[in-house]
Design a protein around this motif. Structure first.
Motif, PDB file in Angstrom:
ATOM      1  N   ALA A  89       0.822  -1.203   0.000  1.00 47.77           N
ATOM      2  CA  ALA A  89       0.000   0.000   0.000  1.00 47.77           C
ATOM      3  C   ALA A  89       0.859   1.257   0.000  1.00 47.77           C
ATOM      4  CB  ALA A  89      -0.934  -0.009   1.211  1.00 47.77           C
ATOM      5  N   VAL A  90       1.905   1.275   0.861  1.00 41.65           N
ATOM      6  CA  VAL A  90       2.765   2.460   0.941  1.00 41.65           C
ATOM      7  C   VAL A  90       3.510   2.669  -0.383  1.00 41.65           C
ATOM      8  CG1 VAL A  90       4.806   3.423   2.079  1.00 41.65           C
ATOM      9  CG2 VAL A  90       3.005   2.355   3.446  1.00 41.65           C
ATOM     10  N   VAL A  91       4.066   1.606  -0.936  1.00 42.64           N
ATOM     11  CA  VAL A  91       4.819   1.728  -2.192  1.00 42.64           C
ATOM     12  C   VAL A  91       3.904   2.134  -3.334  1.00 42.64           C
ATOM     13  CG1 VAL A  91       6.153   0.427  -3.905  1.00 42.64           C
ATOM     14  CG2 VAL A  91       6.623   0.139  -1.464  1.00 42.64           C
ATOM     15  N   SER A  92       2.697   1.587  -3.378  1.00 38.63           N
ATOM     16  CA  SER A  92       1.762   1.935  -4.454  1.00 38.63           C
ATOM     17  C   SER A  92       1.360   3.405  -4.390  1.00 38.63           C
ATOM     18  CB  SER A  92       0.520   1.043  -4.369  1.00 38.63           C
ATOM     19  OG  SER A  92       0.848  -0.313  -4.539  1.00 38.63           O
ATOM     20  N   VAL A  93       1.097   3.911  -3.190  1.00 38.45           N
ATOM     21  CA  VAL A  93       0.696   5.311  -3.046  1.00 38.45           C
ATOM     22  C   VAL A  93       1.869   6.236  -3.390  1.00 38.45           C
ATOM     23  CG1 VAL A  93      -0.025   7.068  -1.386  1.00 38.45           C
ATOM     24  CG2 VAL A  93      -1.123   4.842  -1.382  1.00 38.45           C
ATOM     25  N   ALA A  94       3.087   5.852  -2.933  1.00 40.70           N
ATOM     26  CA  ALA A  94       4.243   6.726  -3.129  1.00 40.70           C
ATOM     27  C   ALA A  94       4.718   6.733  -4.573  1.00 40.70           C
ATOM     28  CB  ALA A  94       5.362   6.309  -2.191  1.00 40.70           C
ATOM     29  N   PHE A  95       4.787   5.543  -5.176  1.00 39.29           N
ATOM     30  CA  PHE A  95       5.376   5.476  -6.520  1.00 39.29           C
ATOM     31  C   PHE A  95       4.336   5.267  -7.623  1.00 39.29           C
ATOM     32  CE2 PHE A  95       8.687   4.021  -3.553  1.00 39.29           C
ATOM     33  CZ  PHE A  95       9.687   4.940  -3.851  1.00 39.29           C
ATOM     34  N   GLY A  96       3.260   4.569  -7.303  1.00 42.51           N
ATOM     35  CA  GLY A  96       2.229   4.360  -8.318  1.00 42.51           C
ATOM     36  C   GLY A  96       1.377   5.590  -8.546  1.00 42.51           C
ATOM     37  N   LEU A  97       0.911   6.213  -7.441  1.00 43.98           N
ATOM     38  CA  LEU A  97       0.070   7.416  -7.540  1.00 43.98           C
ATOM     39  C   LEU A  97       0.884   8.702  -7.431  1.00 43.98           C
ATOM     40  CD1 LEU A  97      -2.942   6.258  -5.321  1.00 43.98           C
ATOM     41  CD2 LEU A  97      -2.771   6.214  -7.819  1.00 43.98           C
ATOM     42  N   ASP A  98       2.130   8.543  -7.017  1.00 48.40           N
ATOM     43  CA  ASP A  98       3.014   9.701  -6.876  1.00 48.40           C
ATOM     44  C   ASP A  98       2.487  10.700  -5.855  1.00 48.40           C
ATOM     45  OD1 ASP A  98       5.383  10.996  -7.401  1.00 48.40           O
ATOM     46  OD2 ASP A  98       4.554  12.202  -9.043  1.00 48.40           O
ATOM     47  N   PHE A  99       1.900  10.167  -4.767  1.00 45.46           N
ATOM     48  CA  PHE A  99       1.432  11.017  -3.674  1.00 45.46           C
ATOM     49  C   PHE A  99       2.579  11.178  -2.670  1.00 45.46           C
ATOM     50  CE2 PHE A  99      -3.338   9.790  -4.036  1.00 45.46           C
ATOM     51  CZ  PHE A  99      -3.419  10.488  -5.231  1.00 45.46           C
ATOM     52  N   PRO A 100       2.660  12.318  -2.010  1.00 45.57           N
ATOM     53  CA  PRO A 100       3.697  12.494  -0.980  1.00 45.57           C
ATOM     54  C   PRO A 100       3.389  11.649   0.260  1.00 45.57           C
ATOM     55  CG  PRO A 100       2.264  14.415  -1.050  1.00 45.57           C
ATOM     56  CD  PRO A 100       1.847  13.547  -2.213  1.00 45.57           C
ATOM     57  N   VAL A 101       4.303  10.795   0.615  1.00 43.29           N
ATOM     58  CA  VAL A 101       4.141   9.905   1.774  1.00 43.29           C
ATOM     59  C   VAL A 101       5.419   9.970   2.602  1.00 43.29           C
ATOM     60  CG1 VAL A 101       3.762   7.528   2.535  1.00 43.29           C
ATOM     61  CG2 VAL A 101       2.655   8.353   0.459  1.00 43.29           C
ATOM     62  N   GLN A 102       5.254   9.910   3.935  1.00 41.30           N
ATOM     63  CA  GLN A 102       6.423   9.865   4.809  1.00 41.30           C
ATOM     64  C   GLN A 102       6.991   8.449   4.771  1.00 41.30           C
ATOM     65  OE1 GLN A 102       6.138  11.926   8.610  1.00 41.30           O
ATOM     66  NE2 GLN A 102       4.150  12.770   8.009  1.00 41.30           N
ATOM     67  N   MET A 103       7.690   8.182   3.669  1.00 40.46           N
ATOM     68  CA  MET A 103       8.138   6.820   3.374  1.00 40.46           C
ATOM     69  C   MET A 103       9.046   6.257   4.467  1.00 40.46           C
ATOM     70  SD  MET A 103       8.068   4.324   1.149  1.00 40.46           S
ATOM     71  CE  MET A 103       7.547   5.088  -0.384  1.00 40.46           C
ATOM     72  N   GLY A 104       9.984   7.059   4.959  1.00 41.94           N
ATOM     73  CA  GLY A 104      10.933   6.562   5.949  1.00 41.94           C
ATOM     74  C   GLY A 104      10.252   6.073   7.213  1.00 41.94           C
ATOM     75  N   TRP A 105       9.367   6.900   7.769  1.00 40.07           N
ATOM     76  CA  TRP A 105       8.676   6.504   9.000  1.00 40.07           C
ATOM     77  C   TRP A 105       7.759   5.300   8.767  1.00 40.07           C
ATOM     78  CZ3 TRP A 105      10.204   7.791  13.606  1.00 40.07           C
ATOM     79  CH2 TRP A 105      10.854   9.008  13.801  1.00 40.07           C
ATOM     80  N   CYS A 106       7.063   5.297   7.643  1.00 40.51           N
ATOM     81  CA  CYS A 106       6.145   4.181   7.364  1.00 40.51           C
ATOM     82  C   CYS A 106       6.907   2.867   7.227  1.00 40.51           C
ATOM     83  CB  CYS A 106       5.354   4.455   6.086  1.00 40.51           C
ATOM     84  SG  CYS A 106       4.145   5.780   6.235  1.00 40.51           S
TER      85      CYS A 106
END
Length: 466
Positions: A35-52
């Protein structure tokens, strides 16, 4: 026969296998990562990737530690399992905090750990986890990072909508938890009933096998016992009355005749015709049971409990004779000096208690007594009656199994304890509902003869023999 069909295993003994928890957590780790990878790279939404990813990595490391530290079949206590499920709730709540709180559509996954608890843990643990979900869901309504959305845009849901999500979440939590608990509880009760039924069937198969063994023994032992009895009578006639061996020969003769009587009765257990002795007082019945065991140097006392009046008349049932006879014989076998048999009764029950002053029941097997091939005592006391050899002294445990089963068929319930310190010895308490074995013979005040209240020994389905 009393069956454990009405009670499920205690809640405290229920748990979840470690392998199940680990597999579910790996599934959660995979889903959260996707879910995190899809939102960050698939939808290109800003996500706090490191913390997640750090939070997801904690769950992965926890799984690895548990897998390396414990075998997959390990079952933790309910408390430890609840702590692990509580961690899953908090870890998911932290991810939701970083990704929009209750505005995140994955918020309903907070219910999953509570569902697992509802199916496997005690209700109190499920209530505690449910309360934890309600608390974190409430906090997520007001405290959370913005929901990942298109860059330069902020998606803000109305508070009323978020409150509706909170109500839907808590309502689903309550409904699904109760539903899961009821379904799993009914499944457990069905499994318990099937297990108890299998146990009863196994007991019946043992008895059927013993029935055939008894018939074979009666056939095979008849001839040698007749020979022993004949030789014993010849020896009695040849010995002088003052011969010191005469008493031993007489004992041999009487005991061989007793063996022949037992073998004859084994083939007709429960089928004795009506006779004038079919009914007798409780103490008379106990005297008949105890009399064959009075010649072995152990005093046998029979008495009423203090204050007992109006002694009941009971049916002279072979199942009761054999069942209580085995208990008395076992007590005499292990007693040092005395066996006490006490009868007491109330308006509803008749109780017979057999006490001895032997070593008592072995603590480690007292809960399993009554199963085939479980012996009742660990060892005999120094003064106990000797048997033929050491291997026979321990016994196979079949005698008590047969006695318990026969007595339960007459409606009795047995309880086994040891005498409290400083006394020593075993205590066997046999209790019947009074209307199961009593035959009322006295006249009523209006002159009408009381009817028979019950026929002892009638088991469900009418089975009264081996």
């Amino acid at each position: 026969m009393s069956l454990p069909l009405d009670r499920s295993p205690p809640f405290g003994r229920r748990s979840v296998r470690l392998d199940t928890l680990i597999r579910l957590r790996w599934l959660a780790v995979a889903g959260q990562t996707a879910a995190v990878v899809s939102v960050a790279f698939g939808l290109d939404f800003p996500v706090q990737m490191g913390w997640c990813l750090a939070l997801i990595a904690v769950s992965a490391w926890l799984n690895l530690i548990l897998r390396l530290r414990y075998p997959p079949s390990r079952r933790f206590t309910a408390q430890v399992t609840a702590v692990l499920l509580g961690y899953d709730i908090l870890q998911l709540a932290a991810l939701l905090y970083l990704t929009g709180g209750l505005q995140n559509p994955f918020a309903f996954l907070l219910i999953a750990p509570v569902m697992i608890s509802a199916t496997a843990l005690p209700p109190r643990k499920t209530l505690a986890l449910g309360a934890l979900v309600v608390i974190v869901a409430t906090l997520l309504v007001f405290f959370h990072q913005p929901l990942p959305w298109w860059p330069d845009e902020t998606l803000r849901m109305p508070l009323l909508y978020v409150a509706g999500v909170w109500v839907a979440l808590t309502s689903s939590l309550v409904f699904m938890s109760v539903y899961a608990f009821r379904v799993s509880e009914e499944a457990r009760q069905l499994a318990d009933a099937l297990t108890a039924t299998e146990l009863v069937l196994a007991r019946e198969q043992h008895l059927n096998a013993l029935d055939g063994m008894a018939a074979a023994a009666a056939h095979e032992l008849g001839t040698p016992l007749a020979t022993i009895a004949l030789v014993a009578r010849e020896l009695e006639r040849e010995l002088e009355p003052d011969d010191p061996r005469a008493e031993d020969v007489h004992l041999l003769s009487t005991q061989s005749e007793r063996c022949r009587d037992i073998l004859r009765k084994l083939t007709s257990l429960g089928n004795d015709p009506e006779s004038p002795l079919d009914r007798m007082a409780v103490t008379q019945l106990l005297e008949e049971i105890a009399s064959p065991h009075r010649d072995f140097g152990v005093a046998i006392g029979i008495e009423r409990a203090a204050g007992m009046r109006g002694e009941p008349t009971v049916t002279r049932n072979p199942a009761i004779l054999y069942g209580l006879g085995n208990l008395v014989e076992n007590a005499v076998d292990y007693a040092e000096t005395a066996v006490d048999i006490t009868a007491e009764w109330t308006d509803d029950t008749i109780v017979v208690t057999v006490r001895d002053d032997g070593p008592g029941f072995a603590v480690e097997i007292i809960e399993r007594l009554g199963d085939p091939y479980v012996t009742t005592r660990a060892s005999r006391p120094a003064g106990a009656r000797e048997e033929t050899d050491a291997s026979e002294a321990g016994g196979l445990g079949l005698g008590f199994f047969i006695a318990k089963t026969l007595l339960e068929r007459t409606g009795a319930s047995l309880s086994l304890t040891n005498r409290p310190s400083p006394a020593h010895g075993a205590v066997v308490r046999v209790a019947w509902p009074r209307d199961a074995i009593e035959v009322e013979r006295t006249a009523r005040p209006d002159g009408e003869t009381a009817r028979r209240l019950g026929v002892a020994g009638a088991s469900p389905g009418g089975i009264d023999t081996l």
